[in-house]
Design a protein around this motif. Structure first.
Motif, PDB file in Angstrom:
ATOM      1  N   SER A  54       0.858  -1.188   0.000  1.00  0.00           N
ATOM      2  CA  SER A  54       0.000   0.000   0.000  1.00  0.00           C
ATOM      3  C   SER A  54       0.888   1.230   0.000  1.00  0.00           C
ATOM      4  O   SER A  54       1.347   1.687   1.049  1.00  0.00           O
ATOM      5  CB  SER A  54      -0.930   0.014   1.220  1.00  0.00           C
ATOM      6  OG  SER A  54      -1.685   1.209   1.238  1.00  0.00           O
ATOM      7  N   ASP A  56       0.132   4.318  -0.727  1.00  0.00           N
ATOM      8  CA  ASP A  56      -0.510   5.489  -0.121  1.00  0.00           C
ATOM      9  C   ASP A  56      -0.372   5.459   1.402  1.00  0.00           C
ATOM     10  O   ASP A  56      -0.068   6.485   2.029  1.00  0.00           O
ATOM     11  CB  ASP A  56      -1.987   5.558  -0.515  1.00  0.00           C
ATOM     12  CG  ASP A  56      -2.183   5.895  -1.987  1.00  0.00           C
ATOM     13  OD1 ASP A  56      -1.221   6.401  -2.614  1.00  0.00           O
ATOM     14  OD2 ASP A  56      -3.284   5.640  -2.512  1.00  0.00           O
ATOM     15  N   ALA A  60       1.717   8.099   3.727  1.00  0.00           N
ATOM     16  CA  ALA A  60       1.041   8.825   4.806  1.00  0.00           C
ATOM     17  C   ALA A  60       1.809   8.667   6.120  1.00  0.00           C
ATOM     18  O   ALA A  60       1.997   9.635   6.871  1.00  0.00           O
ATOM     19  CB  ALA A  60      -0.395   8.324   4.968  1.00  0.00           C
TER      20      ALA A  60
END
Length: 469
Positions: A54, A56, A60
């Motif tokens: 992942s 993203d 983050a």
């Protein structure tokens, strides 16, 4: 020795170097995670080492880490450092297929202890990594994941069952990788991929679900990063009711006072009729001679594992696998890797008495290993009798019918002793050759220190493999 702090790519910097640069402001966790993601994108069409990545979420977390470093308030030892974790180690919200299409994909409800400790220390999970069906092979074929390959030669296996973790370490998917080991599943891939892997003493790192012989440990490019991971992952977790009582260990102190007078055993005979590859023998023998030249006393040790002990271990593991797989519905069993399903079907039915005798032989292996290795401070051996073999194969010699052809490694799971794999040379074809360093029970730091001493003494290492153009 590899220089882990001057390479041009942030993806290849050691954890220690990353933390140093975060602290000085010379580098940002966001830059590092982006570099790792770019490296993964470049390598993955050839390697297939990742699962459930992942980008993203990782970015983050990197931005949050960047803010903490800017405020001089890092979360822990590994804040902002990328990590990959073998997919059988639960991370909340992500299913654990256990390398098999036979597994129902149910998202994990909580982090397993190693994952929890890494998150608490601020490490950034970039991706999970691949494994063969139920971790039952020392190779990478899987009915769920695409075939994972070795960065040094994609036609070869990275080993198993921590296949993706070792391939990711060699390919530069960041500095820190987590594997598990029940018979060699950290050390064999580390040896085949030319990286460092530690199987800690059984119970040193809390794990879920706990199980005899199985441990969780680090796979890294250098010993120091593995020691830092142990400082984090060995912290207590009451959910593992089989773990050792927590013991503070000076993980960061890797200095070995002196090799003079150190008693080292050297095991070359793999036993069970297997032949040791001449290039592997030459590299491991050369490493032993180097230790000897620096003052250690090296004594050749005959193989101490009797055929009945080895057969007992194989029987015990086959029964474990058969019971696990019998619990699957027929349609799930049909989705197992064909070679694995065929191998298990060939196994004869074993009654209770035969199983008990097998377990007695496993205990005899444990006792004999402790007796023989206890005469030495450490025992050196190859990690594997052979270098990395064909990627598509499920073992070095499929005609033998042996699923658990793990001659040098499984004894130290049974005896609960710490053991590490570290590169000690290369074949003429350029494949890494792994040296195993096994210590006395609970002497994890001793194994790390001797591995660090070897890291400083060994001949110049080949450059890490680069992604395909």
């Amino acid at each position: 020795m590899y220089d882990t702090c001057t390479t041009g790519s942030p993806a290849e910097l050691s954890a220690a170097c990353l933390v140093e640069r975060y602290r000085s402001g010379a580098l940002s966790p966001v830059e590092v995670v982006r570099s790792v993601l770019e490296r993964i994108e470049a390598w993955e069409p050839a390697l297939h080492a990742t699962y459930a990545m992942s980008a993203d979420a990782a970015l983050a977390e990197a931005r949050a880490s960047e803010a903490r470093w800017r405020d001089h308030a890092p979360l822990g030892l590994l804040d902002g450092v990328p990590v990959t974790v073998k997919e059988n180690i639960a991370s909340k919200g992500v299913p654990s297929p256990l390398g098999s299409a036979a597994t129902d994909l149910v998202p994990a409800t909580q982090d397993a202890p190693p994952m929890a400790r890494l998150r608490e220390a601020g490490a950034i999970l970039v991706t999970k990594t691949t494994m063969p069906d139920f971790g039952l092979l020392a190779a990478s074929p899987s009915s769920f994941h695409p075939l994972t390959r070795n960065p040094w030669d994609p036609s070869k296996t990275p080993g198993g069952s921590s296949s993706g973790a070792a391939a990711a370490a060699a390919a530069g998917y960041g500095p820190l990788h987590v594997g598990t080991d029940i018979g060699g599943s950290i050390r064999i891939p580390a040896g085949f991929c030319g990286v460092f892997g530690l199987k800690p003493s059984w119970g040193r790192v809390p794990h879920l679900p706990p199980y005899f012989f199985r441990v969780t440990g680090p796979i890294t490019r250098d010993v120091a990063d593995a020691a830092t991971m142990m400082q984090v992952m060995s912290l207590p977790d009451d959910r593992d009711y089989m773990s050792l009582p927590f013991q503070p260990v000076a993980w960061s102190d890797l200095a070995h006072a002196s090799l003079k007078g150190l008693r080292l055993g050297l095991l070359l005979d793999p036993g069970s009729g297997l032949c040791l590859d001449p290039e592997v023998e030459a590299a491991v023998t050369s490493a032993a001679r180097t230790f000897e030249a620096h003052g250690a006393d090296v004594e050749l040790v005959e193989n101490w594992i009797e055929p009945a002990m080895r057969d007992g271990f194989s029987t015990f593991m086959h029964i474990r696998a058969a019971v696990d797989l019998e619990d699957l519905a027929p349609e799930q069993q049909a989705r197992l890797h064909p070679q694995l399903r065929e191998a298990l079907l060939k196994q004869p039915a074993i009654g209770g008495k035969a199983f008990y005798r097998a377990y007695q032989n496993v205990l005899a292996m444990r006792q004999r290993t402790a007796q023989v290795t206890g005469r030495f401070n450490f025992v050196l051996s190859p990690v594997s009798p052979v270098p990395a073999f064909a990627a598509e194969s499920w073992c070095a010699n499929p005609e033998s019918g042996l699923m658990y052809d793990i001659a040098y490694t499984c004894v130290h799971n049974v005896s609960e002793q710490p053991a590490a794999a570290i590169n000690c040379g290369y074949t003429q074809a350029g494949l890494p050759i792994g040296l195993q360093i096994a210590g006395r029970r609970f002497d994890d730091i001793g194994v790390l220190r001797l591995a660090r001493a070897w890291e400083l003494m060994r001949p110049a290492q080949h450059a890490w493999p680069k992604p395909p153009a």
